[in-house]
Write an enzyme that holds these catalytic residues in place. Structure first.
Site, PDB file in Angstrom:
ATOM      1  N   HIS A   1       0.474 -55.551 -19.939  1.00 45.51           N
ATOM      2  CA  HIS A   1       0.564 -56.218 -18.856  1.00 45.51           C
ATOM      3  C   HIS A   1       1.628 -55.641 -17.911  1.00 45.51           C
ATOM      4  O   HIS A   1       1.521 -55.905 -16.566  1.00 45.51           O
ATOM      5  CB  HIS A   1       0.444 -57.478 -19.041  1.00 45.51           C
ATOM      6  CG  HIS A   1       1.893 -58.055 -19.168  1.00 45.51           C
ATOM      7  ND1 HIS A   1       2.443 -57.621 -20.293  1.00 45.51           N
ATOM      8  CD2 HIS A   1       3.056 -58.607 -18.507  1.00 45.51           C
ATOM      9  CE1 HIS A   1       3.703 -58.246 -20.338  1.00 45.51           C
ATOM     10  NE2 HIS A   1       4.051 -58.661 -19.159  1.00 45.51           N
TER      11      HIS A   1
ATOM     12  N   HIS B   1       4.030 -55.067 -12.662  1.00 45.47           N
ATOM     13  CA  HIS B   1       3.835 -56.515 -13.683  1.00 45.47           C
ATOM     14  C   HIS B   1       2.316 -56.682 -13.088  1.00 45.47           C
ATOM     15  O   HIS B   1       2.249 -57.534 -12.090  1.00 45.47           O
ATOM     16  CB  HIS B   1       4.809 -57.477 -13.246  1.00 45.47           C
ATOM     17  CG  HIS B   1       4.826 -58.471 -14.369  1.00 45.47           C
ATOM     18  ND1 HIS B   1       3.918 -59.390 -14.404  1.00 45.47           N
ATOM     19  CD2 HIS B   1       5.510 -58.396 -15.623  1.00 45.47           C
ATOM     20  CE1 HIS B   1       4.079 -60.317 -15.506  1.00 45.47           C
ATOM     21  NE2 HIS B   1       5.007 -59.742 -16.262  1.00 45.47           N
TER      22      HIS B   1
END
Length: 164
Positions: A71, A86
């Site tokens: 992620h 992110h």
């Protein structure tokens, strides 16, 4: 006064540009619904509300970290900027589901190289905010970090100007 003197002496400040790793709407980190990002705890930067489920390298550099859950990814630019991308908020809780990494730690990348693909719709359906912060983690090493926010961006559009 110093700006005029620098101009007279022919001294130019070095400005580097970070390109958009994701297509979507670029907005201020202040708009991110997470204090780690909106209070710039990890550094200054920008956020993008993605329109597509892919992340490309925003610079030429080296992949310094690919989170096990895919992620988030960190790249150190050849000129030293440490960039964290992110994907979404709290998406670590998905434990890698809906994410496919195309690089690994230590890989050399060029701007535009595919880093990660993610299933944008499935992540939204699972109840996660897909806003994607792009943060300069070593912000304190630079004179100015100027995000170019509040506009639609395509991959590799200019999103952050950095003065050394």
């Amino acid at each position: 006064m110093f700006d005029k003197l620098k101009e007279t002496l022919g001294i130019k400040e070095k400005t580097n540009t970070i390109l958009a790793p994701v297509e979507g709407y670029a907005c201020s980190l202040k708009e991110v619904n997470d204090p780690t990002f909106n209070q710039e705890i990890l550094g200054k930067g920008i956020a993008i509300k993605p329109a597509k489920g892919r992340v490309v390298s925003p610079v030429n550099g080296t992949v310094t970290l690919v989170f096990e859950t895919k992620h988030a990814i960190s790249i150190t630019r050849d000129s030293g900027e440490e960039i964290l991308i992110h994907i979404g908020l709290d998406t670590v809780d998905l434990k890698g589901k809906y994410f496919t990494a195309h690089v690994k730690e230590g890989d050399k990348v060029k701007a535009g190289d595919l880093l990660v693909e993610f299933d944008l719709e499935k992540i939204k359906e699972a109840g996660y905010d897909v806003t994607t912060p792009v943060v300069i983690c070593n912000s304190n090493e630079y004179k100015e970090i100027n995000p170019i926010a509040n506009k639609e961006v395509k991959e590799l559009d200019k999103i952050i100007n950095i003065k050394k």
